[in-house]
Design a protein around this motif. Structure first.
Motif, mmCIF file in Angstrom:
data_model
loop_
_atom_site.group_PDB
_atom_site.id
_atom_site.type_symbol
_atom_site.label_atom_id
_atom_site.label_comp_id
_atom_site.label_asym_id
_atom_site.label_seq_id
_atom_site.Cartn_x
_atom_site.Cartn_y
_atom_site.Cartn_z
ATOM 1 N N ALA A 73 0.843 -1.190 0.000
ATOM 2 C CA ALA A 73 0.000 0.000 0.000
ATOM 3 C C ALA A 73 0.880 1.242 0.000
ATOM 4 O O ALA A 73 1.724 1.398 0.887
ATOM 5 N N GLY A 74 0.713 2.092 -0.989
ATOM 6 C CA GLY A 74 1.419 3.359 -0.991
ATOM 7 C C GLY A 74 0.831 4.317 0.029
ATOM 8 O O GLY A 74 -0.313 4.170 0.475
ATOM 9 N N ILE A 75 1.614 5.302 0.414
ATOM 10 C CA ILE A 75 1.185 6.371 1.316
ATOM 11 C C ILE A 75 1.567 7.692 0.660
ATOM 12 O O ILE A 75 2.675 7.835 0.144
ATOM 13 N N GLY A 76 0.665 8.651 0.662
ATOM 14 C CA GLY A 76 0.968 9.938 0.036
ATOM 15 C C GLY A 76 -0.211 10.880 0.095
ATOM 16 O O GLY A 76 -0.973 10.894 1.075
ATOM 17 N N GLY A 77 -0.361 11.679 -0.937
ATOM 18 C CA GLY A 77 -1.447 12.651 -1.012
ATOM 19 C C GLY A 77 -1.871 12.844 -2.450
ATOM 20 O O GLY A 77 -1.255 12.295 -3.381
ATOM 21 N N LEU A 78 -2.920 13.624 -2.657
ATOM 22 C CA LEU A 78 -3.415 13.950 -3.993
ATOM 23 C C LEU A 78 -3.380 15.461 -4.163
ATOM 24 O O LEU A 78 -4.060 16.194 -3.438
ATOM 25 N N LEU A 79 -2.575 15.928 -5.102
ATOM 26 C CA LEU A 79 -2.477 17.350 -5.415
ATOM 27 C C LEU A 79 -3.539 17.704 -6.450
ATOM 28 O O LEU A 79 -3.637 17.057 -7.496
ATOM 29 N N VAL A 80 -4.337 18.725 -6.149
ATOM 30 C CA VAL A 80 -5.370 19.203 -7.071
ATOM 31 C C VAL A 80 -5.016 20.633 -7.455
ATOM 32 O O VAL A 80 -4.881 21.510 -6.587
ATOM 33 N N GLU A 81 -4.850 20.879 -8.761
ATOM 34 C CA GLU A 81 -4.444 22.197 -9.254
ATOM 35 C C GLU A 81 -5.464 22.731 -10.254
ATOM 36 O O GLU A 81 -5.889 22.009 -11.162
ATOM 37 N N ARG A 82 -5.805 24.004 -10.083
ATOM 38 C CA ARG A 82 -6.732 24.655 -11.004
ATOM 39 C C ARG A 82 -6.530 26.163 -10.947
ATOM 40 O O ARG A 82 -6.472 26.743 -9.858
ATOM 41 N N ASP A 83 -6.410 26.771 -12.112
ATOM 42 C CA ASP A 83 -6.295 28.237 -12.215
ATOM 43 C C ASP A 83 -5.181 28.791 -11.325
ATOM 44 O O ASP A 83 -5.337 29.834 -10.679
ATOM 45 N N GLY A 84 -4.067 28.074 -11.246
ATOM 46 C CA GLY A 84 -2.929 28.530 -10.468
ATOM 47 C C GLY A 84 -3.006 28.220 -8.989
ATOM 48 O O GLY A 84 -2.041 28.459 -8.258
ATOM 49 N N ARG A 85 -4.125 27.689 -8.546
ATOM 50 C CA ARG A 85 -4.321 27.379 -7.126
ATOM 51 C C ARG A 85 -4.014 25.899 -6.867
ATOM 52 O O ARG A 85 -4.044 25.083 -7.794
ATOM 53 N N ALA A 86 -3.760 25.570 -5.602
ATOM 54 C CA ALA A 86 -3.388 24.192 -5.269
ATOM 55 C C ALA A 86 -3.996 23.753 -3.945
ATOM 56 O O ALA A 86 -3.916 24.467 -2.938
ATOM 57 N N LEU A 87 -4.581 22.571 -3.963
ATOM 58 C CA LEU A 87 -5.152 21.907 -2.798
ATOM 59 C C LEU A 87 -4.448 20.563 -2.652
ATOM 60 O O LEU A 87 -4.132 19.906 -3.647
ATOM 61 N N LEU A 88 -4.200 20.129 -1.414
ATOM 62 C CA LEU A 88 -3.653 18.797 -1.161
ATOM 63 C C LEU A 88 -4.673 17.990 -0.369
ATOM 64 O O LEU A 88 -5.187 18.453 0.645
ATOM 65 N N ILE A 89 -4.982 16.807 -0.868
ATOM 66 C CA ILE A 89 -5.864 15.887 -0.150
ATOM 67 C C ILE A 89 -4.983 14.830 0.517
ATOM 68 O O ILE A 89 -4.306 14.057 -0.157
ATOM 69 N N ASP A 90 -4.956 14.840 1.837
ATOM 70 C CA ASP A 90 -4.130 13.987 2.690
ATOM 71 C C ASP A 90 -2.653 14.378 2.616
ATOM 72 O O ASP A 90 -2.198 14.953 1.636
ATOM 73 N N ALA A 91 -1.923 14.065 3.703
ATOM 74 C CA ALA A 91 -0.568 14.595 3.860
ATOM 75 C C ALA A 91 0.444 13.540 4.278
ATOM 76 O O ALA A 91 1.434 13.852 4.933
ATOM 77 N N GLY A 92 0.205 12.287 3.899
ATOM 78 C CA GLY A 92 1.197 11.253 4.108
ATOM 79 C C GLY A 92 1.480 10.933 5.560
ATOM 80 O O GLY A 92 0.755 11.326 6.487
ATOM 81 N N PHE A 93 2.572 10.199 5.774
ATOM 82 C CA PHE A 93 2.985 9.746 7.098
ATOM 83 C C PHE A 93 4.032 10.673 7.705
ATOM 84 O O PHE A 93 4.206 10.718 8.923
ATOM 85 N N GLY A 94 4.742 11.406 6.866
ATOM 86 C CA GLY A 94 5.771 12.308 7.360
ATOM 87 C C GLY A 94 7.119 11.623 7.477
ATOM 88 O O GLY A 94 7.275 10.436 7.178
ATOM 89 N N PRO A 95 8.134 12.365 7.938
ATOM 90 C CA PRO A 95 9.500 11.847 7.980
ATOM 91 C C PRO A 95 9.753 10.931 9.170
ATOM 92 O O PRO A 95 10.425 11.285 10.141
ATOM 93 N N GLN A 96 9.201 9.728 9.100
ATOM 94 C CA GLN A 96 9.339 8.770 10.180
ATOM 95 C C GLN A 96 9.167 7.363 9.615
ATOM 96 O O GLN A 96 8.703 7.176 8.489
ATOM 97 N N ALA A 97 9.518 6.373 10.408
ATOM 98 C CA ALA A 97 9.367 4.976 10.020
ATOM 99 C C ALA A 97 9.006 4.165 11.250
ATOM 100 O O ALA A 97 9.439 4.462 12.367
ATOM 101 N N VAL A 98 8.190 3.128 11.047
ATOM 102 C CA VAL A 98 7.772 2.225 12.123
ATOM 103 C C VAL A 98 8.051 0.807 11.652
ATOM 104 O O VAL A 98 7.608 0.408 10.574
#
Length: 302
Positions: A73-98
């Motif tokens: 299973a990948g972990i990440g986010g979805l970048l949505v761009e329109r008319d120069g604007r940007a939204l991110l859906i979800d923000a991953g796990f960050g700089p860590q490991a378990v």
């Protein structure tokens, strides 16, 4: 870091893509561009993650398992761009490991690549006007609360953090999944709750899809006569498209989650509809087709 790979037509699931984490890929819907932004990956123990399955299921479907017998299973986010604007859906796990722990439904879990992946797509954290969460499990909120490398604040410190009202009001239930008081306190000053059906960005609406968590959201992106449904953790693996009755071990309400999955799979089969499965190995963008009466995930090919 891989550049985003443009996506065109659908193909059956073949080759190694089911057994590796996703690379950056992009889809254009009219005036809107959506891109998967990789952060890391997690290995899932198949019969523990999907408790209604057994060895016979995975013996019949080895194409879903990596060389160690795990679902990828990948972990990440979805970048949505329109008319120069940007939204991110979800923000991953960050700089860590378990590391993996005996008996857990998931194995090793790591993040850390999201900011580099975002840069490869031509975006900096300060470009993101809002981070919209499907839910508040720790593999979806990492870069929203952890300090960015070389700084004392989170990477998206300027962005509003969008959460469903029912997720935020019942956030105490998330402690069992690792989202503790420290994390919630770090998020709280920038949290803005959103309602079912609310437009949060041009052409993007929140859709309440509870079950995995009490306030789990999907996001529907519409432009150019097409739509994409970013369904978060309503589905964790493409095999659940064929078997929506299989709930995940981490689902808060398995029965409710299964009900939404059945309806979601039907909707994903409608014309002009694309799905985005954030944990779908390297087949994150796809459509649902019928094969012998069964629903089957067909990834978009580049």
């Amino acid at each position: 870091m891989n550049d985003a790979e443009p996506v065109t037509e659908a193909e059956p699931i073949t080759g190694e893509r089911l057994r590796r984490p996703a690379v950056a890929r992009s889809v254009t819907l009219g005036a809107t561009k959506v891109s998967y932004v990789p952060d890391g990956a997690v290995q899932l123990v198949p019969h523990r993650w999907l408790p209604d399955t057994g060895d016979e299921v995975w013996s019949a479907h080895p194409e879903y398992l990596d060389g160690t017998g795990h679902l990828v299973a990948g972990i990440g986010g979805l970048l949505v761009e329109r008319d120069g604007r940007a939204l991110l859906i979800d923000a991953g796990f960050g700089p860590q490991a378990v590391p993996a722990a005996p008996g857990n439904p998931h194995g090793a879990l790591h993040g850390g690549a999201l900011l580099d992946s975002l840069a490869a797509l031509g975006r900096a954290p300060e470009d993101i006007e809002a981070v919209a969460f499907t839910h508040l499990h720790i593999d979806h909120i990492g870069w929203a609360w952890q300090p960015a490398p070389g700084t004392t604040g989170p990477a998206f410190g300027r962005a509003a953090l969008l959460v469903s009202e029912s997720e935020w009001s019942r956030r105490h239930l998330l402690r069992a999944h690792g989202t503790d008081e420290k994390i919630l306190a770090a998020l709280a000053p920038r949290v803005r709750t959103v309602a079912d059906g609310q437009e949060i960005f041009p052409g993007v609406r929140a859709r309440l899809m509870p079950g995995h968590t009490p306030g789990h959201l999907a996001y529907v992106v519409e432009s150019g006569g097409r739509r994409l449904i970013a369904f978060g953790d309503a589905l964790h693996s493409p095999i659940q498209v064929t078997h929506p009755e299989w709930s995940a071990a981490s689902d808060h309400d398995p029965e409710q989650s299964a009900g939404f999955r059945h309806r979601l799979v039907t909707e994903l089969g409608e014309p002009g509809t694309i799905g985005f499965g954030i944990h779908f190995a390297d087949v994150v963008f796809g459509t649902v087709r019928r094969d012998g009466g069964r629903a089957v995930w067909h990834p978009l090919d580049d």
